[in-house]
Design a protein around this motif. Structure first.
Motif, PDB file in Angstrom:
ATOM      1  N   ARG A  94       0.808  -1.213   0.000  1.00 44.09           N
ATOM      2  CA  ARG A  94       0.000   0.000   0.000  1.00 44.09           C
ATOM      3  C   ARG A  94       0.848   1.273   0.000  1.00 44.09           C
ATOM      4  O   ARG A  94       0.356   2.336  -0.302  1.00 44.09           O
ATOM      5  N   ARG A  95       2.125   1.174   0.362  1.00 41.12           N
ATOM      6  CA  ARG A  95       2.941   2.368   0.541  1.00 41.12           C
ATOM      7  C   ARG A  95       4.269   2.208  -0.191  1.00 41.12           C
ATOM      8  O   ARG A  95       4.716   1.091  -0.455  1.00 41.12           O
ATOM      9  N   PRO A  96       4.942   3.324  -0.497  1.00 43.42           N
ATOM     10  CA  PRO A  96       6.274   3.241  -1.109  1.00 43.42           C
ATOM     11  C   PRO A  96       7.251   2.419  -0.265  1.00 43.42           C
ATOM     12  O   PRO A  96       8.110   1.727  -0.798  1.00 43.42           O
ATOM     13  N   ARG A  97       7.094   2.507   1.052  1.00 38.13           N
ATOM     14  CA  ARG A  97       7.963   1.725   1.935  1.00 38.13           C
ATOM     15  C   ARG A  97       7.780   0.232   1.682  1.00 38.13           C
ATOM     16  O   ARG A  97       8.741  -0.544   1.708  1.00 38.13           O
ATOM     17  N   ASP A  98       6.541  -0.193   1.431  1.00 36.13           N
ATOM     18  CA  ASP A  98       6.271  -1.607   1.143  1.00 36.13           C
ATOM     19  C   ASP A  98       6.980  -2.052  -0.125  1.00 36.13           C
ATOM     20  O   ASP A  98       7.564  -3.141  -0.197  1.00 36.13           O
ATOM     21  N   VAL A  99       6.901  -1.208  -1.160  1.00 36.67           N
ATOM     22  CA  VAL A  99       7.544  -1.536  -2.433  1.00 36.67           C
ATOM     23  C   VAL A  99       9.054  -1.660  -2.250  1.00 36.67           C
ATOM     24  O   VAL A  99       9.696  -2.574  -2.783  1.00 36.67           O
ATOM     25  N   ALA A 100       9.635  -0.756  -1.468  1.00 36.66           N
ATOM     26  CA  ALA A 100      11.076  -0.821  -1.209  1.00 36.66           C
ATOM     27  C   ALA A 100      11.443  -2.093  -0.455  1.00 36.66           C
ATOM     28  O   ALA A 100      12.465  -2.724  -0.739  1.00 36.66           O
ATOM     29  N   ALA A 101      10.594  -2.478   0.498  1.00 38.41           N
ATOM     30  CA  ALA A 101      10.859  -3.696   1.264  1.00 38.41           C
ATOM     31  C   ALA A 101      10.819  -4.926   0.373  1.00 38.41           C
ATOM     32  O   ALA A 101      11.657  -5.827   0.479  1.00 38.41           O
ATOM     33  N   VAL A 102       9.812  -4.978  -0.508  1.00 33.13           N
ATOM     34  CA  VAL A 102       9.700  -6.110  -1.427  1.00 33.13           C
ATOM     35  C   VAL A 102      10.913  -6.171  -2.352  1.00 33.13           C
ATOM     36  O   VAL A 102      11.478  -7.247  -2.601  1.00 33.13           O
ATOM     37  N   ALA A 103      11.347  -5.017  -2.853  1.00 28.65           N
ATOM     38  CA  ALA A 103      12.507  -4.976  -3.743  1.00 28.65           C
ATOM     39  C   ALA A 103      13.761  -5.449  -3.019  1.00 28.65           C
ATOM     40  O   ALA A 103      14.568  -6.217  -3.570  1.00 28.65           O
ATOM     41  N   ALA A 106      13.540  -9.270  -2.519  1.00 28.80           N
ATOM     42  CA  ALA A 106      13.804  -9.976  -3.773  1.00 28.80           C
ATOM     43  C   ALA A 106      15.294  -9.954  -4.108  1.00 28.80           C
ATOM     44  O   ALA A 106      15.865 -10.971  -4.528  1.00 28.80           O
ATOM     45  N   LEU A 107      15.919  -8.812  -3.912  1.00 28.70           N
ATOM     46  CA  LEU A 107      17.358  -8.706  -4.170  1.00 28.70           C
ATOM     47  C   LEU A 107      18.145  -9.610  -3.236  1.00 28.70           C
ATOM     48  O   LEU A 107      19.059 -10.328  -3.656  1.00 28.70           O
ATOM     49  N   GLY A 108      17.777  -9.588  -1.968  1.00 29.69           N
ATOM     50  CA  GLY A 108      18.493 -10.416  -1.001  1.00 29.69           C
ATOM     51  C   GLY A 108      18.367 -11.893  -1.289  1.00 29.69           C
ATOM     52  O   GLY A 108      19.351 -12.645  -1.233  1.00 29.69           O
ATOM     53  N   VAL A 109      17.153 -12.347  -1.636  1.00 31.28           N
ATOM     54  CA  VAL A 109      16.939 -13.762  -1.962  1.00 31.28           C
ATOM     55  C   VAL A 109      17.762 -14.160  -3.181  1.00 31.28           C
ATOM     56  O   VAL A 109      18.396 -15.223  -3.210  1.00 31.28           O
ATOM     57  N   ALA A 110      17.780 -13.300  -4.185  1.00 30.40           N
ATOM     58  CA  ALA A 110      18.536 -13.606  -5.404  1.00 30.40           C
ATOM     59  C   ALA A 110      20.029 -13.706  -5.116  1.00 30.40           C
ATOM     60  O   ALA A 110      20.727 -14.589  -5.625  1.00 30.40           O
ATOM     61  N   LEU A 111      20.543 -12.798  -4.278  1.00 26.76           N
ATOM     62  CA  LEU A 111      21.968 -12.819  -3.961  1.00 26.76           C
ATOM     63  C   LEU A 111      22.342 -14.054  -3.148  1.00 26.76           C
ATOM     64  O   LEU A 111      23.362 -14.702  -3.405  1.00 26.76           O
ATOM     65  N   GLU A 243      26.524 -13.389  -0.794  1.00 28.76           N
ATOM     66  CA  GLU A 243      25.628 -13.931   0.217  1.00 28.76           C
ATOM     67  C   GLU A 243      25.513 -12.992   1.412  1.00 28.76           C
ATOM     68  O   GLU A 243      24.430 -12.780   1.965  1.00 28.76           O
ATOM     69  N   GLY A 244      26.649 -12.432   1.828  1.00 30.51           N
ATOM     70  CA  GLY A 244      26.626 -11.488   2.938  1.00 30.51           C
ATOM     71  C   GLY A 244      25.776 -10.266   2.625  1.00 30.51           C
ATOM     72  O   GLY A 244      24.992  -9.802   3.456  1.00 30.51           O
ATOM     73  N   LEU A 245      25.921  -9.740   1.402  1.00 32.39           N
ATOM     74  CA  LEU A 245      25.099  -8.603   0.989  1.00 32.39           C
ATOM     75  C   LEU A 245      23.623  -8.991   0.944  1.00 32.39           C
ATOM     76  O   LEU A 245      22.740  -8.190   1.276  1.00 32.39           O
ATOM     77  N   GLY A 246      23.351 -10.226   0.521  1.00 33.75           N
ATOM     78  CA  GLY A 246      21.969 -10.698   0.472  1.00 33.75           C
ATOM     79  C   GLY A 246      21.349 -10.763   1.858  1.00 33.75           C
ATOM     80  O   GLY A 246      20.181 -10.379   2.041  1.00 33.75           O
ATOM     81  N   ILE A 247      22.092 -11.253   2.838  1.00 37.77           N
ATOM     82  CA  ILE A 247      21.583 -11.317   4.212  1.00 37.77           C
ATOM     83  C   ILE A 247      21.244  -9.911   4.715  1.00 37.77           C
ATOM     84  O   ILE A 247      20.193  -9.678   5.311  1.00 37.77           O
ATOM     85  N   VAL A 248      22.144  -8.963   4.455  1.00 37.75           N
ATOM     86  CA  VAL A 248      21.909  -7.580   4.880  1.00 37.75           C
ATOM     87  C   VAL A 248      20.650  -7.025   4.212  1.00 37.75           C
ATOM     88  O   VAL A 248      19.821  -6.355   4.852  1.00 37.75           O
ATOM     89  N   ALA A 249      20.477  -7.309   2.914  1.00 39.90           N
ATOM     90  CA  ALA A 249      19.310  -6.803   2.188  1.00 39.90           C
ATOM     91  C   ALA A 249      18.012  -7.380   2.748  1.00 39.90           C
ATOM     92  O   ALA A 249      17.009  -6.668   2.902  1.00 39.90           O
ATOM     93  N   ALA A 252      17.263  -5.854   6.140  1.00 38.21           N
ATOM     94  CA  ALA A 252      16.781  -4.482   5.943  1.00 38.21           C
ATOM     95  C   ALA A 252      15.333  -4.471   5.467  1.00 38.21           C
ATOM     96  O   ALA A 252      14.525  -3.637   5.906  1.00 38.21           O
ATOM     97  N   ALA A 253      14.984  -5.417   4.591  1.00 41.53           N
ATOM     98  CA  ALA A 253      13.605  -5.490   4.090  1.00 41.53           C
ATOM     99  C   ALA A 253      12.637  -5.808   5.212  1.00 41.53           C
ATOM    100  O   ALA A 253      11.567  -5.194   5.334  1.00 41.53           O
ATOM    101  N   VAL A 254      12.994  -6.773   6.055  1.00 39.57           N
ATOM    102  CA  VAL A 254      12.118  -7.147   7.162  1.00 39.57           C
ATOM    103  C   VAL A 254      11.969  -5.996   8.147  1.00 39.57           C
ATOM    104  O   VAL A 254      10.871  -5.683   8.609  1.00 39.57           O
TER     105      VAL A 254
END
Length: 275
Positions: A94-103, A106-111, A243-249, A252-254
């Motif tokens: 519903r909010r820009p913050r939500d979109v940023a969290a999802v992004a 997704a980035l973290g999972v991919a990494l 992998e380390g960057l992915g964990i951080v991402a 941060a999303a959560v």
């Protein structure tokens, strides 16, 4: 969940991945029915329909995922499967913050997963099917959880799904039938059902009563991060830079998404849950 997955891999030598998934379901259903003993009201009307839909979605999610990891590297299958919960979080945003969290998720999972698209097309299709069923699991699981009888309905749903999918056990030929007569195989099946289905799915029901499906979908992104941490602590597997960057991402999303509640009917926690 990861101990259960290890037991399941051990069963792949004796049974097809689909048969292992059905045995996992049978084991989980047997334990849940013995524990919860759902009353007559759980086996009729709209409550039964809701429970069966949830049970079938869960069973098909597990079946598709087992078929995927039989054809693809585990990291690739997990990354593709995460399309499901990420899509749920994105649709419910519903909010820009939500979109940023999802992004970020997704980035973290991919990494973390280090996705490699060298697997077979059929494996990718199975993983995408698992992703779709995972999305259905979240949406239907939320309805079951907020209806007030989540654990009983889960037992009913798993039992009916086990009966519907039981013919899959016969598709592996005579070798499968011999394996099904092995007490060790049946014991492992119950163990897989308890560790991979009963414990985590019961916890899911408790969580889904208290948070919205969008936040729950983002929190699921902690699974690959947790796997990386378990590999580091338990197996001495040091994550690489990506992998380390992915964990951080993912963390941060959560943190970003969890600051807000979920808006909209059927998503926000009830007043009783908040108390």
């Amino acid at each position: 969940m990861y101990v259960g997955a290890a037991l399941a891999v051990g069963l792949f030598d004796a049974l097809s991945p689909s048969a292992v998934a059905v045995l996992r379901l049978l084991g989980a259903a047997a334990v849940l029915l013995a524990w919860r003993r759902p009353g007559r009201a759980a086996w009729r009307g709209s409550r039964l329909v809701r429970a069966v839909a949830f049970g079938l979605a869960t069973a098909l999610m597990n079946l598709a995922f087992y078929e995927a990891i039989a054809r693809l590297p585990l990291g690739t299958a997990v990354a593709v499967e995460f399309v499901g919960p990420v899509a749920v979080a994105a649709v419910a945003s519903r909010r820009p913050r939500d979109v940023a969290a999802v992004a970020l998720a997704a980035l973290g999972v991919a990494l973390i997963a280090d996705v490699r698209w060298s697997g077979s097309p059929s494996g990718v299709l199975w993983a995408l099917a698992a992703a779709g069923m995972w999305a259905a699991y979240i949406l239907l699981g939320k309805r079951v959880a907020t209806a007030g009888n989540g654990l009983d309905d889960m037992a009913v749903g798993f039992a009916v799904a086990a009966v519907v999918l039981s013919p899959v056990l016969l598709l592996g030929g005579p070798g499968s039938l011999d394996a099904l007569g092995d007490p060790a195989v049946l014991l492992l099946a119950v163990g897989v059902g308890v560790l991979s289905s009963v414990v985590p799915y019961v916890l899911d029901q408790l969580v889904l009563r208290r948070v919205g499906q969008a936040r729950f979908a983002v929190l699921l992104a902690l699974l690959p991060a947790t796997a990386t941490v378990v590999g580091l602590v338990g197996l001495g597997q040091v994550p690489g830079l990506l992998e380390g960057l992915g964990i951080v991402a993912v963390i941060a999303a959560v943190a970003l998404r969890s600051r807000d509640g979920d808006a909209g009917p059927g998503i926000a926690a009830t007043n009783a849950d908040r108390r």
